[in-house]
Structures are given as structure tokens and as C-alpha cells.
Design a protein around this motif. Structure first.
Motif, PDB file in Angstrom:
ATOM      1  N   GLY A  40       0.806  -1.215   0.000  1.00  0.00           N
ATOM      2  CA  GLY A  40       0.000   0.000   0.000  1.00  0.00           C
ATOM      3  C   GLY A  40       0.837   1.262   0.000  1.00  0.00           C
ATOM      4  N   ARG A  41       2.073   1.165  -0.457  1.00  0.00           N
ATOM      5  CA  ARG A  41       2.982   2.320  -0.494  1.00  0.00           C
ATOM      6  C   ARG A  41       3.443   2.582  -1.923  1.00  0.00           C
ATOM      7  NH1 ARG A  41       5.602   3.591   4.574  1.00  0.00           N
ATOM      8  NH2 ARG A  41       4.988   2.155   6.235  1.00  0.00           N
ATOM      9  N   VAL A  47       5.607   6.334   0.567  1.00  0.00           N
ATOM     10  CA  VAL A  47       4.486   6.972   1.260  1.00  0.00           C
ATOM     11  C   VAL A  47       3.284   6.034   1.278  1.00  0.00           C
ATOM     12  CG1 VAL A  47       2.836   8.892   1.176  1.00  0.00           C
ATOM     13  CG2 VAL A  47       5.274   9.296   0.725  1.00  0.00           C
ATOM     14  N   ARG A  48       2.608   5.961   2.429  1.00  0.00           N
ATOM     15  CA  ARG A  48       1.453   5.094   2.592  1.00  0.00           C
ATOM     16  C   ARG A  48       0.218   5.651   1.872  1.00  0.00           C
ATOM     17  NH1 ARG A  48      -0.174   5.518   7.467  1.00  0.00           N
ATOM     18  NH2 ARG A  48       1.361   7.027   8.199  1.00  0.00           N
ATOM     19  N   ARG A  49      -0.617   4.738   1.410  1.00  0.00           N
ATOM     20  CA  ARG A  49      -1.852   5.122   0.718  1.00  0.00           C
ATOM     21  C   ARG A  49      -2.698   6.067   1.574  1.00  0.00           C
ATOM     22  NH1 ARG A  49      -5.684   1.093  -2.705  1.00  0.00           N
ATOM     23  NH2 ARG A  49      -7.526   2.431  -2.890  1.00  0.00           N
ATOM     24  N   GLU A  50      -2.744   5.814   2.862  1.00  0.00           N
ATOM     25  CA  GLU A  50      -3.546   6.646   3.763  1.00  0.00           C
ATOM     26  C   GLU A  50      -3.132   8.112   3.690  1.00  0.00           C
ATOM     27  OE1 GLU A  50      -4.088   7.424   8.565  1.00  0.00           O
ATOM     28  OE2 GLU A  50      -3.020   5.643   7.862  1.00  0.00           O
ATOM     29  N   ARG A  54      -5.412  11.390   2.586  1.00  0.00           N
ATOM     30  CA  ARG A  54      -5.571  12.609   3.383  1.00  0.00           C
ATOM     31  C   ARG A  54      -5.084  13.836   2.624  1.00  0.00           C
ATOM     32  NH1 ARG A  54      -4.660  11.408   9.798  1.00  0.00           N
ATOM     33  NH2 ARG A  54      -5.896   9.480   9.900  1.00  0.00           N
ATOM     34  N   GLN A  55      -4.020  13.651   1.875  1.00  0.00           N
ATOM     35  CA  GLN A  55      -3.509  14.745   1.060  1.00  0.00           C
ATOM     36  C   GLN A  55      -4.539  15.168   0.016  1.00  0.00           C
ATOM     37  OE1 GLN A  55      -0.255  13.790  -1.622  1.00  0.00           O
ATOM     38  NE2 GLN A  55       0.948  15.495  -0.831  1.00  0.00           N
ATOM     39  N   ALA A  56      -5.131  14.199  -0.663  1.00  0.00           N
ATOM     40  CA  ALA A  56      -6.132  14.506  -1.676  1.00  0.00           C
ATOM     41  C   ALA A  56      -7.351  15.192  -1.062  1.00  0.00           C
ATOM     42  CB  ALA A  56      -6.559  13.222  -2.395  1.00  0.00           C
TER      43      ALA A  56
END
Length: 222
Positions: A40-41, A47-50, A54-56
Motif C-alpha cells: 500500500g505504499r 508513502v502510505r496510501r492513507e 488525506r492529502q487529496a
């Protein structure tokens, strides 16, 4: 033009988004990011998908993920990307934007992959001077260096702020924007955000990448 941005979460992509949002002829409809299916990176940023999600959300844009198999072949990468591009075309997207600055071979590869599709390519930063762009970026945005090439940097560079001091400390052989893959960043505040993110650095680890190694700094939200 209804445009999707190929999104790394880093400085060049963020700068490209800022430029596109200032252009009346561009409507940015979303972000497209690749991550490894097993971790998931993102492969190079770590960088993690999470964090991308959050960035998006902070950017007020939808984000879609293309999941890549472990150590994907070029053919596997092209297959999953072709499916994503076809999906965008059926939804009325006109083009996909890339934040590349100067690598002719990378642009030629992307153009070749799009040549038989209904999407055009778009390079809003192409040909920009990387020294000037990096200096302008640090005046307007906040970003953290999340990975560095171990052949060029020691571990202490991973996790540093991407700021004027970091630029001053770069080895002479390193492009100020890391355009040759020397380092990667994660952007968490700046004029493109509805609300900035809060991130802090965690553990730094070293992993083999190809014939070398990269130092990765974990980012934690909050």
C-alpha cells in the motif's frame, strides 16, 4: 480541458497542480497514483496510501490508485496503466498531466504509451529551470523529504524539510528538484490546499533498490 494529474504527492506534482489551477483552460478532475498492492505504499517515495488519501482530501480532489504487483515487470506496469487510462477516457477525461521537467526519454515513453489511446499528454512544467523552480517552491510550499538515494546522501537527509537549507546542502551532482530520482518529497501545505496537513517524521529505514539503496523516512499524520 478535463485533466487528471499523475500524482506522486511530491513537490513537482504539487507545483504542477498550482500552475494548472491558475490556468483558465484546465479543469483538474482528479489525481492518479500508483502503489504496491502488497504494501500500500508508493515504490520510490515509500508513502502510505492513507497519507495520499488525506492529502487529496486536503486538496479537495478525488484520487484513484493503480495497484502494482510486487516487483512489477514493465509489461505488468503498462497493462494496469492502460486499463486506468481507458477508464478515464470512458468518463470523458481529455488528458493526463505529468510533472516531468526535462528528461526527454521519460516524456517520449509517456507519449508512446498514450499514442494509441483517447487521452493526450500534458506537461505544464516542461522545460522549467529546476534551480528557479525549487527556490520558488520553498517560498510557497511546505514539504518533507521522504526518501533519498543512499549513494548520494547519508540517512540524516531523509526526514528533513525541503527548504532553502536543504537546497544549500545538496551535493553538486544532485538536481535541485531531484529530477533524476535522487530524492523524493511529500507536500503537506501550500497555496493548493484547502487546509494544510499536519505531519511528523517517524523512523528512517534503509532498503535495497536495484543495485543500490534508499533511505526512507516514515511520515505520520497528526
Amino acid at each position: 480541458m478535463r485533466t487528471v494529474l499523475s500524482w506522486s504527492g511530491g513537490k513537482d506534482a504539487a507545483y504542477a497542480l498550482a500552475e494548472m489551477r491558475r490556468a483558465d483552460s484546465v479543469t483538474v478532475k482528479g489525481l492518479l497514483t500508483t502503489v504496491a498492492a502488497d504494501t500500500g505504499r508508493s515504490s520510490m517515495h515509500g508513502v502510505r496510501r492513507e497519507l495520499y488519501e488525506r492529502q487529496a482530501a486536503a486538496l479537495d480532489l478525488p484520487i484513484e490508485f493503480v495497484e502494482l504487483p510486487t516487483e512489477p515487470t514493465n509489461e505488468a506496469y503498462e497493462r494496469v496503466m492502460a486499463a486506468a487510462i481507458e477508464s478515464y477516457a470512458t468518463r470523458g477525461i481529455d488528458r493526463i498531466a505529468f510533472a516531468d521537467l526535462l528528461l526527454d526519454d521519460v516524456r517520449a515513453y509517456r507519449e508512446a504509451r498514450l499514442s494509441d489511446t483517447d487521452l493526450d499528454g500534458y506537461w505544464p512544467l516542461w522545460g522549467r529551470d529546476t534551480t528557479t523552480l525549487a527556490a520558488d517552491f520553498v517560498e510557497r510550499f511546505a514539504a518533507t523529504v521522504v526518501s533519498v538515494d543512499g549513494d548520494l546522501f547519508d540517512r540524516s537527509f531523509a526526514g528533513r524539510a525541503f527548504d532553502a537549507e536543504f537546497l544549500a546542502d545538496l551535493p553538486e551532482v544532485v538536481d535541485p528538484c531531484g529530477e533524476n530520482g535522487e530524492f523524493h518529497t511529500f507536500v503537506w501545505d501550500g497555496p493548493i490546499f484547502e487546509d494544510g496537513m499536519q505531519v511528523r517524521t517517524g523512523e528512517t529505514v534503509t532498503r535495497a533498490v536495484g543495485d543500490g539503496e534508499f533511505h526512507y523516512c516514515e511520515l505520520v499524520t497528526g
